[in-house]
Design an enzyme around this catalytic site. Sequence first.
Site, mmCIF file in Angstrom:
data_model
loop_
_atom_site.group_PDB
_atom_site.id
_atom_site.type_symbol
_atom_site.label_atom_id
_atom_site.label_comp_id
_atom_site.label_asym_id
_atom_site.label_seq_id
_atom_site.Cartn_x
_atom_site.Cartn_y
_atom_site.Cartn_z
ATOM 1 N N THR A 138 23.898 -0.086 -70.886
ATOM 2 C CA THR A 138 22.890 -0.947 -71.107
ATOM 3 C C THR A 138 21.814 0.087 -71.813
ATOM 4 O OG1 THR A 138 21.375 -2.671 -70.242
ATOM 5 C CG2 THR A 138 21.681 -0.794 -69.082
ATOM 6 N N ASN A 187 32.061 -0.792 -68.912
ATOM 7 C CA ASN A 187 32.355 -1.959 -67.954
ATOM 8 C C ASN A 187 33.270 -1.720 -67.035
ATOM 9 O OD1 ASN A 187 31.086 -3.113 -70.431
ATOM 10 N ND2 ASN A 187 31.008 -5.189 -69.543
ATOM 11 N N ARG A 197 34.293 -5.694 -75.129
ATOM 12 C CA ARG A 197 33.399 -4.848 -74.313
ATOM 13 C C ARG A 197 34.649 -3.674 -73.868
ATOM 14 N NH1 ARG A 197 30.207 -7.412 -75.474
ATOM 15 N NH2 ARG A 197 28.229 -8.385 -74.155
ATOM 16 N N LEU A 225 32.333 -10.645 -65.999
ATOM 17 C CA LEU A 225 33.618 -11.496 -66.512
ATOM 18 C C LEU A 225 34.743 -11.312 -65.532
ATOM 19 C CD1 LEU A 225 35.173 -12.925 -68.717
ATOM 20 C CD2 LEU A 225 35.659 -10.990 -69.746
ATOM 21 N N TYR A 252 15.980 -4.143 -65.661
ATOM 22 C CA TYR A 252 17.222 -3.297 -65.288
ATOM 23 C C TYR A 252 17.359 -2.042 -66.038
ATOM 24 C CZ TYR A 252 21.892 -1.586 -64.512
ATOM 25 O OH TYR A 252 22.963 -0.879 -64.167
ATOM 26 N N LYS A 310 16.905 2.473 -66.007
ATOM 27 C CA LYS A 310 18.039 3.379 -66.174
ATOM 28 C C LYS A 310 17.167 4.460 -67.234
ATOM 29 C CE LYS A 310 21.275 1.861 -63.487
ATOM 30 N NZ LYS A 310 21.493 2.650 -62.274
ATOM 31 N N ASP A 345 17.220 2.858 -46.187
ATOM 32 C CA ASP A 345 16.658 2.534 -47.586
ATOM 33 C C ASP A 345 16.091 3.950 -48.169
ATOM 34 O OD1 ASP A 345 15.003 1.864 -49.653
ATOM 35 O OD2 ASP A 345 15.262 -0.376 -48.730
ATOM 36 N N SER A 384 24.021 3.491 -67.408
ATOM 37 C CA SER A 384 24.822 2.559 -68.068
ATOM 38 C C SER A 384 24.673 2.424 -69.305
ATOM 39 C CB SER A 384 24.076 1.384 -67.064
ATOM 40 O OG SER A 384 24.584 -0.054 -67.880
ATOM 41 N N GLY A 420 20.696 -12.694 -74.555
ATOM 42 C CA GLY A 420 20.578 -11.295 -74.562
ATOM 43 C C GLY A 420 21.795 -10.566 -74.743
HETATM 44 P P1 NAD Z 1 26.616 -2.081 -56.149
HETATM 45 O O1 NAD Z 1 25.450 -3.011 -55.804
HETATM 46 O O2 NAD Z 1 27.906 -2.260 -55.443
HETATM 47 O O3 NAD Z 1 26.259 -0.534 -55.509
HETATM 48 C C1 NAD Z 1 24.785 -0.079 -55.175
HETATM 49 C C2 NAD Z 1 24.805 0.114 -53.943
HETATM 50 O O4 NAD Z 1 23.162 0.766 -53.654
HETATM 51 C C3 NAD Z 1 24.744 -0.990 -52.870
HETATM 52 O O5 NAD Z 1 25.620 -0.866 -51.654
HETATM 53 C C4 NAD Z 1 23.519 -1.311 -52.275
HETATM 54 O O6 NAD Z 1 23.163 -1.851 -50.894
HETATM 55 C C5 NAD Z 1 22.599 0.043 -52.253
HETATM 56 N N1 NAD Z 1 21.438 0.121 -52.791
HETATM 57 C C6 NAD Z 1 20.391 -0.433 -53.390
HETATM 58 N N2 NAD Z 1 19.204 -0.160 -53.355
HETATM 59 C C7 NAD Z 1 19.170 0.857 -52.370
HETATM 60 C C8 NAD Z 1 17.973 1.616 -51.673
HETATM 61 N N3 NAD Z 1 16.677 1.237 -51.885
HETATM 62 N N4 NAD Z 1 18.216 2.109 -50.673
HETATM 63 C C9 NAD Z 1 19.621 2.360 -50.196
HETATM 64 N N5 NAD Z 1 20.717 1.545 -50.827
HETATM 65 C C10 NAD Z 1 20.469 1.176 -51.837
HETATM 66 O O7 NAD Z 1 26.512 -1.588 -57.547
HETATM 67 P P2 NAD Z 1 27.689 -0.741 -58.328
HETATM 68 O O8 NAD Z 1 28.677 -1.683 -59.367
HETATM 69 O O9 NAD Z 1 28.629 0.019 -57.229
HETATM 70 O O10 NAD Z 1 26.800 0.208 -59.088
HETATM 71 C C11 NAD Z 1 26.612 1.488 -58.578
HETATM 72 C C12 NAD Z 1 25.603 1.904 -59.686
HETATM 73 O O11 NAD Z 1 26.035 2.044 -60.901
HETATM 74 C C13 NAD Z 1 24.321 1.491 -59.718
HETATM 75 O O12 NAD Z 1 23.070 2.157 -59.902
HETATM 76 C C14 NAD Z 1 24.540 0.345 -61.010
HETATM 77 O O13 NAD Z 1 23.044 0.160 -61.805
HETATM 78 C C15 NAD Z 1 25.425 1.544 -61.917
HETATM 79 N N6 NAD Z 1 26.138 0.670 -62.944
HETATM 80 C C16 NAD Z 1 26.974 -0.254 -62.406
HETATM 81 C C17 NAD Z 1 27.791 -1.048 -63.371
HETATM 82 C C18 NAD Z 1 28.668 -2.180 -63.073
HETATM 83 O O14 NAD Z 1 29.078 -2.973 -64.029
HETATM 84 N N7 NAD Z 1 29.252 -2.268 -61.909
HETATM 85 C C19 NAD Z 1 27.434 -0.456 -64.710
HETATM 86 C C20 NAD Z 1 26.653 0.226 -65.182
HETATM 87 C C21 NAD Z 1 26.040 1.069 -64.397
HETATM 88 N N1 UFG Z 2 31.381 -13.368 -70.204
HETATM 89 C C1 UFG Z 2 31.867 -14.742 -70.517
HETATM 90 N N2 UFG Z 2 31.865 -15.567 -69.336
HETATM 91 C C2 UFG Z 2 31.529 -15.165 -68.138
HETATM 92 C C3 UFG Z 2 31.045 -13.712 -67.998
HETATM 93 C C4 UFG Z 2 31.101 -12.877 -68.963
HETATM 94 O O1 UFG Z 2 32.174 -15.059 -71.515
HETATM 95 O O2 UFG Z 2 31.387 -15.896 -67.238
HETATM 96 C C5 UFG Z 2 31.320 -12.488 -71.386
HETATM 97 C C6 UFG Z 2 30.121 -11.771 -71.866
HETATM 98 O O3 UFG Z 2 29.535 -12.815 -72.846
HETATM 99 C C7 UFG Z 2 30.536 -10.547 -72.634
HETATM 100 C C8 UFG Z 2 31.768 -10.267 -71.526
HETATM 101 O O4 UFG Z 2 32.438 -11.483 -71.169
HETATM 102 O O5 UFG Z 2 30.918 -11.017 -73.785
HETATM 103 C C9 UFG Z 2 31.594 -9.213 -70.423
HETATM 104 O O6 UFG Z 2 30.319 -9.680 -69.824
HETATM 105 P P1 UFG Z 2 29.761 -8.966 -68.654
HETATM 106 O O7 UFG Z 2 28.960 -9.711 -67.892
HETATM 107 O O8 UFG Z 2 31.133 -8.776 -67.616
HETATM 108 O O9 UFG Z 2 29.520 -7.573 -68.889
HETATM 109 P P2 UFG Z 2 28.043 -7.009 -69.806
HETATM 110 O O10 UFG Z 2 28.853 -6.081 -70.897
HETATM 111 O O11 UFG Z 2 27.312 -8.141 -70.332
HETATM 112 O O12 UFG Z 2 27.230 -6.460 -68.852
HETATM 113 C C10 UFG Z 2 27.642 -5.283 -67.924
HETATM 114 C C11 UFG Z 2 26.787 -5.364 -66.674
HETATM 115 C C12 UFG Z 2 25.386 -4.716 -67.067
HETATM 116 C C13 UFG Z 2 25.921 -3.344 -67.764
HETATM 117 C C14 UFG Z 2 26.738 -3.498 -68.956
HETATM 118 C C15 UFG Z 2 26.880 -2.013 -69.602
HETATM 119 O O13 UFG Z 2 26.670 -6.665 -66.242
HETATM 120 O O14 UFG Z 2 24.679 -4.467 -65.964
HETATM 121 O O15 UFG Z 2 27.954 -4.176 -68.596
HETATM 122 O O16 UFG Z 2 27.470 -1.373 -68.481
HETATM 123 F F1 UFG Z 2 24.638 -2.762 -68.240
#
Ligand code: NAD
Ligand code: UFG
Length: 345
Positions: free
Chosen positions: A126, A178, A230, A199, A148, A152, A58, A124, A293
């Site tokens: 976000t 995304n 998106r 999605l 969240y 960031k 961790d 992100s 949101g």
């Molecule tokens: P993920 O949850 O699959 O990977 C994150 C990893 O970090 C996991 O394996 C988890 O076990 C590990 N982790 C979390 N807290 C920890 C800690 N305290 N110590 C050690 N390990 C820890 O997520 P992901 O989709 O691969 O995302 C990776 C990064 O990208 C994240 O920071 C996330 O916020 C960012 N991000 C993801 C998305 C997305 O849609 N997937 C979009 C924008 C940003």
């Molecule tokens: N959507 C649906 N049905 C679902 C899931 C999503 O209609 O079951 C729609 C949402 O309303 C949105 C689009 O599909 O219009 C994409 O939604 P996602 O949940 O896949 O993605 P978001 O853009 O809402 O959010 C994601 C991550 C956030 C990140 C953001 C930008 O969840 O953490 O992308 O990187 F911040």
Amino acid sequence: MAVLVTGGAGYVGSHTCLELLNAGYEIVVVDNLCNSSSESLRRVNEVTGKDFKFYQIDLLDRQSLEEVFNQNKIEAVVHFAGLKAVGESVRLPLRYYHNNITGTLVLCELMQEYAVKRMIFSSSATVYGMSESVPISEKSPLGATNAYGRTKLIIEEIMQDVYVSDPNWSIAILRYFNPIGAHSSGRLGEDPNGIPNNLMPFITQVAVGGVKELQIYGNDYPTLDGTGVRDYIHVEDLARGHLKALEKVMATTGVEAYNLGTGRGYSVIEMVSAFERVTGRRIPYKMTDRRPGDIGICYSDPTKAERELGWIAEKGIEEMCRDAWRWQSNNPCGYIEEEEVLRTT
Ligand code: NAD
Ligand code: UFG
């Protein structure tokens, strides 16, 4: 000399580990497996044929993390580790602030101590908050709408302060749009816990029969068909973006943010149609209210990453759907083998 990858067992991290190994980097992975499985890393090894060290640690455990710096010659860090579920962060903000921010502080303190000053941070889209003006460039206004997103934003500001305090640091902040899809081998992919929020994993769950129908959250947005738009990016393109950023941080100093997106938006209906076209599966859906949101339209201006990193997304929506489906249909239970699921149910 090795690259330390925090959160390397996760979705984006595992794909990036694979690309780093294929490009010849030595890597050391740290992950506490709170949202992943070591099976992803076993498969990274299987696909690349390359060994690497993994520490189940961790980031909040300073002593254990320090051992990693002691035992390895780290030259740069790619920092994925963090919690990422928006809804959960609203319910458990303190957990998110502690894990994401304190975890990053512990990491940066050790980096400073061991003179490791090159870092890539997973941010992100976000951080652009409720921005309704598209395309979104790195200069667009920033804001957070949930805990969240605020983690960031705060970490981005911490990165700026660290650089101001010591200009030998070199930091690339990557703002992902995304990420979807999976590795073309079908061995690595996204394995969300429980019912997915996003999605594409939801669509693939419907296709595989795990969920009855997709709910589309709102069809009254000012978009071509009323559903949310998106900027979906193939996870392999995203992973390659980290390699380009790594080259940049190795060669210069500074702190810069980059959008990693395709620059093209797709609506929910367009995504469903593309998935159906590519896979031949029907995705039943029903229209429901907007998800609180959510914003209507979000897509990137990715030209800064092209100009300064020499990176551009190459894979289109059909490849994203095809690879997501290959992963899901080959691994209906994600990284847990089907027989294991049957044994325990
Ligand atoms: P993920 O949850 O699959 O990977 C994150 C990893 O970090 C996991 O394996 C988890 O076990 C590990 N982790 C979390 N807290 C920890 C800690 N305290 N110590 C050690 N390990 C820890 O997520 P992901 O989709 O691969 O995302 C990776 C990064 O990208 C994240 O920071 C996330 O916020 C960012 N991000 C993801 C998305 C997305 O849609 N997937 C979009 C924008 C940003
Ligand atoms: N959507 C649906 N049905 C679902 C899931 C999503 O209609 O079951 C729609 C949402 O309303 C949105 C689009 O599909 O219009 C994409 O939604 P996602 O949940 O896949 O993605 P978001 O853009 O809402 O959010 C994601 C991550 C956030 C990140 C953001 C930008 O969840 O953490 O992308 O990187 F911040």
